[in-house]
Design an enzyme around this catalytic site. Sequence first.
Site, PDB file in Angstrom:
ATOM      1  N   GLU A 250       0.863  -1.176   0.000  1.00  9.65           N
ATOM      2  CA  GLU A 250       0.000   0.000   0.000  1.00  9.65           C
ATOM      3  C   GLU A 250       0.896   1.221   0.000  1.00  9.65           C
ATOM      4  O   GLU A 250       1.666   1.447   0.941  1.00  9.65           O
ATOM      5  CB  GLU A 250      -0.946   0.035   1.199  1.00  9.65           C
ATOM      6  CG  GLU A 250      -1.900   1.216   1.079  1.00  9.65           C
ATOM      7  CD  GLU A 250      -2.942   1.285   2.178  1.00  9.65           C
ATOM      8  OE1 GLU A 250      -2.962   2.322   2.870  1.00  9.65           O
ATOM      9  OE2 GLU A 250      -3.694   0.324   2.342  1.00  9.65           O
ATOM     10  N   CYS A 284      -2.055   8.190   3.923  1.00 12.14           N
ATOM     11  CA  CYS A 284      -1.995   7.886   2.492  1.00 12.14           C
ATOM     12  C   CYS A 284      -3.334   8.082   1.800  1.00 12.14           C
ATOM     13  O   CYS A 284      -3.377   8.345   0.597  1.00 12.14           O
ATOM     14  CB  CYS A 284      -1.474   6.470   2.280  1.00 12.14           C
ATOM     15  SG  CYS A 284      -2.417   5.191   3.138  1.00 12.14           S
TER      16      CYS A 284
END
Length: 514
Positions: A250, A284
């Site tokens: 990720e 993020c």
Amino acid sequence: MVSFDPETLLGEATLADRDHETMSVEAPFTGEEFATLPLGDERDVAHAFERAREAQSDWEARDPAERAELLLEYHDLLFDHSEPLLDLVVEESGKARRHGFEELIDTAMASRHYAHRVESYLDDESRKSPMPGLVDVEVNYRAKGVVGVISPWNYPLTLAVSDAVAALLAGNTVVLKPAEQTAYTALAAVALLREAGVPEDVMQVVPGTGPDVGEPLVEESDYLCFTGSSKTGSFVASKAGEQLIDCSLELGGKNPAVVMSDADIDAAVNGLVRGAFTNAGQLCIAIERLYVHESVREEFTRKFVAATEALDVRPSDDWAVEMGSLLSQAQLDKVSSHVEDARDAGATVLTGGEPLPDVGPYAYAPTVLTDVSGEADLARQETFGPVVSIYGFEDTDEVIERANDSMYGLNASVWTADTERGRNIARRIDCGTANVNEAYAPSFIAHDAPMGGMKDSGVGRRHGEEGFYRFTEPQTLATQERGEIDSPPGVPYKWYAAGMKRVFKLLRDVPGFR
């Protein structure tokens, strides 16, 4: 009783009995050292993996229900020890306490979710037989072995252990390399796992730098989880490829939000302020690009700037604080550079745009800009700070094209009174998660659904059954129960082949043979 004192927590690390280099761990609110961290190397990684491999077969042999009970106990311990744990998270990361609490909730939810599903996930599955009555086919799931986890500093609690939870329940052992800036939070999380009854060798932590610990960890792992920047993720993926192991990554995001003309402006403002400035934007899936329909752009911008300026930004662990500090000087320099580059290219800073030394040495004001050039670093690269840009748009197809004009594809947000239209717009945005009338929280807490990125935002998924089965090796087990898959005795194979062709044509649409 678990102690969160740094010296005591060091006992949870897997480090060989010898002198290690150390680094100073700073408290971002003050810039002062609150602990020192010994740094491991490839010898410590090798030692941890040796122990993990010895423990793995016994751990996988346990009944999945027994492993689940330990993780449900961990769920409860997280809440029982929440206050001292959050004290550590705030001190080590500089985030607001409420954002640390979001981490704690997410970790507990992951533990509960997978603990309640692991037995069904690991049940042998009966699959469609190519020859019903003659051949039985089933699939069983086996653990990968030893899973390596490399976790970042921005969410040091949940990203250190939420992937590990699924891996452990699947029967794997885990070796974790946390970010060295926030390793004590990871050590505290693992201390609670051991308090819950997870054996010491089953979940280990080796603190250290990327070159000294991260690279040898990739070389030793049977499967790898990495969360971090796209640049580093690309390097990690190449190393995993050299080892012929699978991985999930990720990575970064430059996440867009689309505010349609019929959106509830007050709700959009409130939700997107949270979406942009949670954890000082060091998330993020945080929103960095706001596309607002021209018919409501002026109202939205005025209210969004006012709400941004009203944020409670302080160096405190008080629950009322709404935004804390950036982690480090390096992060402050990057955020400042992005804003100055955009300003030099003609952008207008509506609020913020400067450090906040009164809050802390690395604090930066929540910042809103307009008129950002498409060539500015701020427009194209992940800023990872409390900075958001507002752009206008007129046409739906146009805004979808602009939202997709990025190398990233992690998260997106659409705001409209017409939720079906919002879902249709969201489906056309290239991203792993999309939210209608919220910024990121609904998809983030949906542990039964996969979470991850497209394009340069990552490979693979966490959460949901996809996030569980990545830690398993599926094995197909086929049993010939009657007859043989061959021509009968005395029958020429040519005749057998001709007969089989006729049979398969006749059975083409028969339900039991599809």
